[in-house]
Design an enzyme around this catalytic site. Structure first.
Site, mmCIF file in Angstrom:
data_model
loop_
_atom_site.group_PDB
_atom_site.id
_atom_site.type_symbol
_atom_site.label_atom_id
_atom_site.label_comp_id
_atom_site.label_asym_id
_atom_site.label_seq_id
_atom_site.Cartn_x
_atom_site.Cartn_y
_atom_site.Cartn_z
ATOM 1 N N GLU A 38 18.292 71.597 -19.032
ATOM 2 C CA GLU A 38 19.385 72.388 -18.452
ATOM 3 C C GLU A 38 20.566 72.634 -19.398
ATOM 4 O O GLU A 38 21.710 72.410 -19.029
ATOM 5 C CB GLU A 38 19.855 71.719 -17.158
ATOM 6 N N GLU B 150 9.048 71.710 -11.708
ATOM 7 C CA GLU B 150 9.724 70.951 -10.646
ATOM 8 C C GLU B 150 9.669 71.750 -9.355
ATOM 9 O O GLU B 150 10.687 72.028 -8.724
ATOM 10 C CB GLU B 150 11.185 70.665 -11.036
HETATM 11 C C1 GLA Z 1 16.945 68.646 -11.953
HETATM 12 C C2 GLA Z 1 16.388 67.580 -12.852
HETATM 13 C C3 GLA Z 1 15.531 66.652 -12.114
HETATM 14 C C4 GLA Z 1 16.112 66.263 -10.795
HETATM 15 C C5 GLA Z 1 16.395 67.458 -10.003
HETATM 16 C C6 GLA Z 1 16.785 66.975 -8.654
HETATM 17 O O1 GLA Z 1 16.077 69.637 -11.724
HETATM 18 O O2 GLA Z 1 15.679 68.096 -13.934
HETATM 19 O O3 GLA Z 1 15.360 65.502 -12.838
HETATM 20 O O4 GLA Z 1 17.293 65.538 -10.931
HETATM 21 O O5 GLA Z 1 17.349 68.180 -10.706
HETATM 22 O O6 GLA Z 1 15.981 65.902 -8.271
#
Ligand code: GLA
Length: 366
Positions: A147, A255
């Site tokens: 991020e 994710e």
């Molecule tokens: C982001 C992170 C993850 C997690 C999510 C929420 O996407 O990459 O590790 O913390 O937020 O669970």
């Protein structure tokens, strides 16, 4: 049809997702410590049966694995990696450099003054070398930087950026590659399908490549995607997949979870700093997800998996963010204490209509 449920809760007629998608991509989920430490054996059984890849949901984040300057704690992460190895899974380490879940001490000296660039680089190098070397040859891929981009595609203003400058990303990849040359290295972010952020990501990867920095793939988080067909749209997803794959690196959906609850903030997107208070109307499915919503969720999952299959030559992995609805982080973000239904297995560890819809996508042509 008769459904036999085994003692551990996996019905025996369920096809295993990892077999269903074996020719397309790896498939799996993020695991929390309870899945691997024996406290949640039914979740472990789902992972063992269905997943060919796992990601550490939390235990490898800096605050857990390196809580104090001279203390590394590998107990939970060793359990996670052992679980993956025992089950022949592709293991993803998450994450080495991020601005969240990183303790404040990382950025200051003993007198609480901000570190210099050189001191922070030395600290980053120590962290990456210690963690990656500990799992050398065992963790298959690392989310090296998480991020680092803002919604506008520019680099996010974090402590890493402020103190080191924009080459913190190249340095992190370089350290990780030195520590384990055989591990795959990834950049991972949310909302990458949005054109401005996609372009920023393409610039970032090109810049790393032009400097000879080793990068194997980009993780499209798929965090908190929604039921609406434009959140994200098929067109934006395909543009992203094509743009990243044209750079010669792998695309991974890293994710994935689909938020079925009313919007409480600007979404899709998963900026952890955004939060809202719990109000009754934001939590409408306390007693279960109505059939019409189950159907919508199944259709949305099917739409997305059909698209992944179409691009299976570019997508190496699809990872869901969790195992089953009860322990999904979307019960607590962006509003704490809601009842959400984002995954393929329900609160009783049973496959949902969305599970069967996903399986069905593998039975049709691309
Ligand atoms: C982001 C992170 C993850 C997690 C999510 C929420 O996407 O990459 O590790 O913390 O937020 O669970």
């Amino acid at each position: 049809m008769l459904v036999f449920t085994s003692a551990v809760g996996c019905s025996t007629d369920q096809p295993a997702l990892k077999d269903v998608f074996a020719k397309d991509f790896l498939i799996g989920g993020a695991l929390n410590d309870d899945v691997v430490n024996g406290k949640d054996p039914k979740a472990a059984a789902i992972a063992e049966k269905h997943f060919s890849t796992i990601t550490a949901e939390n235990v490898m984040k800096w605050m857990h694995i390196h809580p104090e300057p001279n203390k590394y704690d590998f107990a939970a992460t060793d359990r996670f990696v052992d679980f993956g190895q025992k089950n022949n899974m592709f293991i993803v380490g998450h994450t080495l450099v991020w601005h969240w879940q990183t303790p404040k001490w990382v950025f200051v000296d003993d007198a609480n003054n901000p570190l210099t660039r050189e001191a922070l680089l030395a600290r980053m190098k120590d962290h990456i070398f210690t963690v990656v070397s500990h799992y050398k040859g065992r963790v298959n891929g690392w989310d090296v930087v998480n991020e680092a981009l803002d919604d506008n595609g520019q680099l996010r203003k974090t402590k890493w950026m402020e103190i080191i400058g924009e080459d913190f990303i190249a340095k992190a990849f370089k350290f990780a590659h030195e520590a384990d040359p055989s591990a795959e290295l990834y950049y991972n972010d949310f909302s990458l399908e949005n054109p401005a952020k996609r372009d920023g990501c393409v610039r970032l990867v090109k810049d790393l490549q032009s400097k000879g920095v080793h990068i194997d793939g980009v993780g499209l988080q798929g965090q908190a995607w929604r039921l609406e067909p434009d959140a994200p749209s098929r067109e934006n997803l395909e543009d992203f997949i094509n743009a990243v794959s044209a750079l010669g690196v792998k695309v991974m959906v890293t994710e994935m979870c689909i938020d079925v609850l009313p919007k409480a903030i600007y979404q899709p997107g998963a900026d952890l700093k955004q939060r809202a208070e719990l109000r009754e109307e934001l939590n409408p499915y306390l007693d279960g997800l109505p059939d019409r919503m189950q159907k919508k969720l199944a259709d949305r999952y099917a739409e997305l998996f059909s698209l992944y299959r179409k691009h299976a030559d570019k997508i190496s992995r699809v990872t869901l963010w969790g195992v089953y609805d009860k322990t999904s982080w979307l019960n607590n973000w962006p509003v704490r204490g809601r009842t959400n239904y984002p995954l393929l297995f329900d609160r009783n560890y049973q496959p949902k209509p969305a599970f069967y819809a996903v399986v069905k996508t593998a039975q049709s042509g691309k």
